[in-house]
Design a protein around this motif. Structure first.
Motif, PDB file in Angstrom:
ATOM      1  N   SER A 193      41.014  38.461  47.506  1.00 19.26           N
ATOM      2  CA  SER A 193      41.782  37.206  47.464  1.00 19.26           C
ATOM      3  C   SER A 193      40.912  36.009  47.116  1.00 19.26           C
ATOM      4  CB  SER A 193      42.506  36.979  48.808  1.00 19.26           C
ATOM      5  OG  SER A 193      43.394  38.047  49.071  1.00 19.26           O
ATOM      6  N   GLN A 218      40.361  43.264  46.317  1.00 18.89           N
ATOM      7  CA  GLN A 218      41.808  43.105  46.212  1.00 18.89           C
ATOM      8  C   GLN A 218      42.162  41.693  45.750  1.00 18.89           C
ATOM      9  OE1 GLN A 218      43.902  44.004  49.817  1.00 18.89           O
ATOM     10  NE2 GLN A 218      45.782  42.971  49.177  1.00 18.89           N
ATOM     11  N   SER A 219      43.149  41.603  44.850  1.00 12.36           N
ATOM     12  CA  SER A 219      43.683  40.319  44.402  1.00 12.36           C
ATOM     13  C   SER A 219      42.569  39.378  43.967  1.00 12.36           C
ATOM     14  CB  SER A 219      44.500  39.674  45.540  1.00 12.36           C
ATOM     15  OG  SER A 219      45.190  38.543  45.074  1.00 12.36           O
ATOM     16  N   ARG A 257      43.294  46.719  44.682  1.00 17.61           N
ATOM     17  CA  ARG A 257      44.719  46.395  44.793  1.00 17.61           C
ATOM     18  C   ARG A 257      45.025  45.040  44.158  1.00 17.61           C
ATOM     19  NH1 ARG A 257      47.386  48.879  49.647  1.00 17.61           N
ATOM     20  NH2 ARG A 257      48.741  47.061  49.619  1.00 17.61           N
ATOM     21  N   GLU A 258      46.259  44.948  43.651  1.00 13.44           N
ATOM     22  CA  GLU A 258      46.820  43.666  43.212  1.00 13.44           C
ATOM     23  C   GLU A 258      45.928  42.964  42.188  1.00 13.44           C
ATOM     24  OE1 GLU A 258      47.603  41.408  46.735  1.00 13.44           O
ATOM     25  OE2 GLU A 258      48.664  43.062  47.704  1.00 13.44           O
ATOM     26  N   ALA A 268      49.580  48.255  43.293  1.00 13.41           N
ATOM     27  CA  ALA A 268      50.083  47.032  42.656  1.00 13.41           C
ATOM     28  C   ALA A 268      49.268  46.625  41.442  1.00 13.41           C
ATOM     29  CB  ALA A 268      50.144  45.895  43.682  1.00 13.41           C
ATOM     30  N   ASN A 269      49.042  47.579  40.551  1.00 14.79           N
ATOM     31  CA  ASN A 269      48.455  47.275  39.256  1.00 14.79           C
ATOM     32  C   ASN A 269      49.481  47.609  38.166  1.00 14.79           C
ATOM     33  OD1 ASN A 269      45.458  46.350  39.201  1.00 14.79           O
ATOM     34  ND2 ASN A 269      45.560  47.820  40.902  1.00 14.79           N
TER      35      ASN A 269
END
Length: 1067
Positions: free
Chosen positions: A789, A816-817, A844-845, A873-874
């Motif tokens: 994030s 992630q993200s 993720r993401e 979530a890709n």
């Protein structure tokens, strides 16, 4: 402690007495010397021609010598721990000095406050106790070993002397002189010369020459028993060994080195008394630790080696109460508790004791010990069961004599008694010969050929002292503490109880704390039932119980800080059987309702619970509404919490100043502290950072969800360049930005103990990631880096990829993200082809597409260490997932693969199903929120029939209906490894439920099944519930959201509980 001078050359650790002959020869010479056999006389090492002639003169006519020799042998061989010396005595804790708690508080308070744990410190083997610690240091001259009463200090000394006599330790010493302060107390004045001749009375004028020629160790055991405290400030220096002076002056001059400067001195003491010796004079301080859990068990096993049932029962009773169990870490207490509980265990089926419950308080335990002692006395005299009248007479006689001695000894800080003391207090010397007295008082022969008496353990003196006070208060019309001539109005027991409580509260060293606990305990119904007829009159003072409880609670004043005296009041209330206050606060801790409890009694109760309650162990949770004032009042108690959670309390920077002072204390034992979701800014972070510069206990610091910013991060980073204990730091959601990341990177580059750093959600960009990447190239200790994030982008990913090619320590990387696309993934996967340590990668993401999947495939085919890969979530779609499936077929190390929400359909599911038929490593597969449908479910189900590795399969919201569920049911009927199946949010209906129910009847591996929101209806749920009657392995099942209503849910839940009582059901 004072610093030792550097030693020239490489002599450190080498022996000094290598020419003195074997240890056996040295001991024989010592025995001959003590026995007056001149022979060739005592030979000092390497100085045979200089041995004084007087050493060779026979003194066989001196009748004192055999008795002195017998006294020396008794302290070398008697009183060792049951079953021989404990292994814990082979290694002592090497400490810097007594803590404030040890200097100021009662021994019981020390054990309770520290939760029975011992300081994290380096250890030193007994055979190296008097050797240099390094090649550039010299041996210590003054050594002190501390330990609470009953931990084994005298046992350690005796053990050391025995090992020295066998040549196993202390080979540097050709002579060891073991003295106790019980010996020294028999002298009013003494010279250094006479001190030596008190051990060797026949050596005449040559004693000082022997001390000068030989390498000598002088042991002074039991400083806490010295009748006069040592005063180093006002004692006049003396270098004349023949000048007589008060004993305390003599010992002071010996420790200072004015007398016997070449002699090594070893002092043992309870911690509080050890503080009399200035730290500048102490070269080495060690501490004896108490029992751990295994040693408690072994101690009790040695007491009852042939009665396993009794041993099991005693162990269960010891472990049933945390407060008593903590005290069992003290060996002497453990044996006393074992004796009392063993007595109860043997007689608990008898008619007399059938209705009496096991002890749950200190006073109840010691009352059982008292009953055991009385029973032994009665049987010894009458050779049968003692009569009530006989027990009552023996009990009252004991309390009236030894109890008075015990009480006034406590008041005057006197713990060793001699015959004049016994006569002064009216103790009948004939009573000392009885077995009853032997259970409480022990006799030891001194070198002055007189007897010294002491209670077997300090707590027994406190118990008998309280029993005497309780008994005497019935008729006393004066203050028992002073025995003054001023009479009181006859207001009864409560007047005396109030006086005792006030005295105990005013005693800063806590020496009356346990006495007051016992005195309170004598008012409890349980103790009255135990001692009625022997020591107490039935129902005696029971009418005063409520008033005593109110009086004790009145002692809890609104002080700024909850002191140890206030905590002791809660112990007294527990002994009294008045536990409402503690139970109310304990329930508030459980429910998170501490915010409404702010009064002094509540604070004291909370401090008490932090020590003894299972609710606060292993983690003290003071989250959700604890105020600054409450926290401030608890600071002394928080020092000894190993794990402390202070989340969501709206704490601001001033609170961090307080916590910083706690973490900076040398007594601090806090290992983990969580301050998540507070209002800490950079000032608070700086306060915590200052404490990290000196703290040596904290390993985990969680500051999630605060606002420390770049400046706070910099302060913490600067501290981490010096700190060598912190292993885990969480700064998630603290807005540290690139500047803060740069500071943390500098810390990571310099630090060698940090293993976990969490920097999620901190507005860190590519520049911050590049700084961290450079640090990772230098760091070898960091195992987990959470960077999720943050907007590091492909530039940051490429920088970290470059670090992974070099770094061989990082095991987990969370990105992630992080705005990473195919270009960033290409760089990371290229690094994975070379990296051999990374075990977990979270992507993720992000924005990984089919093109990125090709790079993933290459890495999975090459890499042989990665175990967990999260691609949730890709943008893989079917084509990308199919490519990954091919790699999974060939990969032999991947354990967990997350492909949730990647627009995967049946084609990719088929490819993964085929891969699973060959793969033997993957244990968890996540395909949830992908529309694989029945066709994909059937493909995965077909793989389950052959696969023997997969244990968890997640297919939530995967468009699966009845045909897919039926295929999965058929697979479960033959599969023997799958433990978790999650089908939440599909539409398998009644038909699917029946298929799964049939599988549950024969499946023996499934542990968790989630069928939430699957349109099962009442019929489907009944099928599942019925099937559980034949399946006793499943532990958790979720049937929520299946439209069966509250009454149906209640009925089904009861049916499942009946069919599968160990299964948890969510309806």
């Amino acid at each position: 402690m004072r610093k030792q001078e550097a030693r020239v050359g490489g002599e450190a650790g080498q022996g000094h007495g290598q020419g003195a002959g074997s240890p056996a020869e040295q001991v024989k010479a010592l025995v001959d010397l003590l026995a007056g056999k001149s022979g060739q006389g005592f030979q000092a090492p390497q100085t045979l021609d200089r041995t004084p002639d007087s050493l060779q003169e026979p003194h066989g006519n001196d009748s004192r010598i055999p008795r002195r020799w017998e006294a020396l042998l008794s302290r070398a061989g008697g009183g060792l721990e049951l079953g021989g010396p404990s292994p814990r005595l082979a290694n002592l804790l090497l400490v810097e000095g007594p803590t404030d708690l040890q200097l100021k508080e009662h021994d019981f308070t020390q054990v309770e406050a520290t939760r029975g744990s011992w300081r994290s410190a380096k250890t030193i083997a007994l055979n190296r106790l008097f050797l240099p610690l390094s090649r550039v240091s010299i041996p210590p001259r003054n050594s002190i070993t501390i330990g609470v009463a009953g931990v084994g200090k005298t046992t350690l000394v005796r053990h050391f002397v025995c090992l020295w006599a066998r040549g196993q330790v202390g080979r540097d010493f050709s002579l060891v002189l073991p003295l106790t302060f019980r010996d020294l107390n028999t002298h009013e004045k003494l010279s250094a010369d006479r001190l030596l001749r008190s051990v060797f009375p026949h050596i005449g004028e040559s004693g000082l020459d022997v001390a000068a020629l030989a390498k000598v160790l002088l042991i002074l055991d039991g400083l806490d028993e010295c009748k006069t405290p040592l005063d180093f400030s006002n004692t006049v220096a003396c270098t004349d060994p023949r000048k007589e002076m008060p004993v305390d002056h003599l010992i002071t001059n010996i420790i200072r080195g004015n007398l016997f400067p070449e002699v090594s001195v070893w002092v043992t003491s309870r911690p509080g008394a050890a503080g009399q010796i200035p730290g500048g004079l102490v070269d080495r301080m060690t501490e004896i630790r108490g029992f751990n859990a295994e040693e408690i068990r072994v101690c009790l096993e040695q007491m009852y080696p042939e009665d396993q049932a009794l041993l099991d029962w005693v162990l269960s009773q010891v472990q049933a109460d945390r407060a008593l169990y903590l005290m069992c870490t003290v060996p002497a207490f453990c044996r006393l508790a074992g004796l009392a509980l063993g007595h109860l265990g043997r007689h608990r089926r008898g008619p007399q004791d059938a209705e009496l419950p096991p002890p749950r308080t200190l006073c109840e335990l010691y009352s059982w010990y008292f009953r055991m002692a009385l029973g032994g006395e009665g049987q010894e005299k009458g050779k049968g069961s003692p009569r009530i009248e006989q027990l009552a007479h023996s009990g009252r006689r004991l309390v009236g004599t030894l109890g008075r001695l015990a009480f006034h000894g406590l008041v005057r800080r006197k713990y060793v008694f001699y015959e004049p003391d016994l006569k002064a207090f009216g103790v009948d010397l004939a009573l000392l010969q009885s077995s009853l007295c032997g259970c409480f008082l022990q006799r030891e022969e001194t070198l002055a050929c007189s007897a010294a008496y002491s209670f077997s353990h300090l707590s027994l003196q406190e118990f008998l002292g309280a029993a005497y006070y309780h008994s005497a208060s019935r008729r006393a019309v004066f203050d028992l503490f002073t025995e003054g001539s001023v009479s009181w109005p006859r207001l009864g027991f409560l007047t005396h109880f109030r006086s005792a409580a006030q005295r105990a509260m005013q005693a800063e060293d806590g020496r009356l704390d346990v006495f007051l606990r016992f005195l309170s305990g004598f008012l409890s119904p349980g103790v009255n039932a135990l001692l009625a007829g022997s020591l107490l009159a039935p129902g005696e003072h029971q009418g005063s119980r409520l008033q005593a409880a109110q009086l004790l609670q009145g002692c809890l004043r609104p002080d700024t800080v909850v002191c140890a005296r206030a905590v002791n009041v809660l112990h007294c209330l527990r002994e009294l059987g008045h536990t409402e206050l503690a139970r109310g606060v304990e329930e508030a801790v459980r429910s998170g309702g501490l915010a409404r409890l702010t009064g002094p009694p509540h604070r004291a109760a909370l401090a008490y619970l932090l020590q003894v309650s299972d609710v606060c162990t292993p983690e003290a949770s003071l989250s959700l509404g604890v105020s600054q004032s409450v926290l401030q009042s608890l600071l002394p108690q928080l020092l000894y919490c190993q794990s402390l959670r202070l989340d969501t309390n709206q704490f601001q920077d001033p609170v961090m100043e307080l916590l910083g002072s706690v973490l900076s204390g040398k007594d601090c034992r806090i290992q983990r502290i969580s301050l998540a979701e507070n209002q800490i800014s950079n000032k608070g972070a700086k306060a915590l950072a200052r404490s990290l510069l000196v703290n040596r206990s904290l390993t985990t610091l969680d500051l999630r969800g605060n606002s420390i910013g770049p400046q706070g991060a910099k302060a913490l980073a600067d501290a981490l360049k010096i700190n060598r204990t912190l292993a885990s730091l969480s700064l998630q959601s603290n807005r540290i930005s690139d500047d803060g990341a740069r500071s943390m990177a500098e810390a990571v580059a310099a630090n060698r103990t940090l293993s976990v750093v969490q920097l999620q959600k901190n507005t860190i960009g590519p520049a911050g990631a590049q700084r961290m990447a450079e640090a990772l190239k230098q760091n070898r200790s960091l195992k987990e880096l959470m960077f999720s994030s943050n907007s590091i982008g492909d530039g940051g990913a490429k920088a970290l990829a470059g670090a992974l090619k070099v770094n061989q320590g990082l095991e987990s990387l969370d990105l992630q993200s992080s705005s990473i696309s195919d270009a960033g993934v290409a760089a990371l996967m290229g690094a994975l082809c070379a990296n051999r340590t990374l075990l977990s990668l979270n992507l993720r993401e992000n924005s990984i597409s089919q093109d990125g999947a090709r790079h993933l495939v290459r890495a999975l085919r090459t890499n042989s260490t990665l175990e967990n890969l999260d691609l949730t979530a890709n943008l893989l779609h079917d084509q990308g997932a199919q490519a990954i499936a091919v790699a999974v077929r060939e990969n032999h190390t991947l354990l967990s693969l997350h492909l949730q929400w990647n627009f995967i359909q049946a084609g990719a599911a088929k490819a993964l199903g085929q891969a699973l038929q060959f793969n033997r490593s993957l244990t968890s597969l996540d395909l949830q929120e992908n529309a694989i449908g029945d066709e994909g479910a059937c493909a995965v189900a077909s793989a389950l029939k052959a696969n023997t590795a997969l244990t968890a399969l997640y297919l939530q919201v995967a468009s699966i209906r009845a045909p897919g569920a039926q295929a999965l049911g058929e697979a479960l009927a033959v599969n023997r490894t799958l433990e978790i199946l999650d089908l939440r949010g599909n539409a398998i209906g009644v038909a699917g439920a029946k298929a799964l129910a049939n599988a549950l009847k024969v499946n023996s591996s499934l542990r968790r099944l989630n069928l939430q929101e699957n349109s099962l209806g009442m019929d489907g749920v009944i099928c599942i519930a019925t099937a559980l009657s034949g399946n006793h392995r499943i532990q958790h099942i979720n049937l929520q959201g299946n439209h069966i209503g509250e009454s149906g849910a209640r009925m089904i839940s009861e049916a499942i509980k009946s069919n599968a009582p160990s299964c948890t059901v969510e309806m």
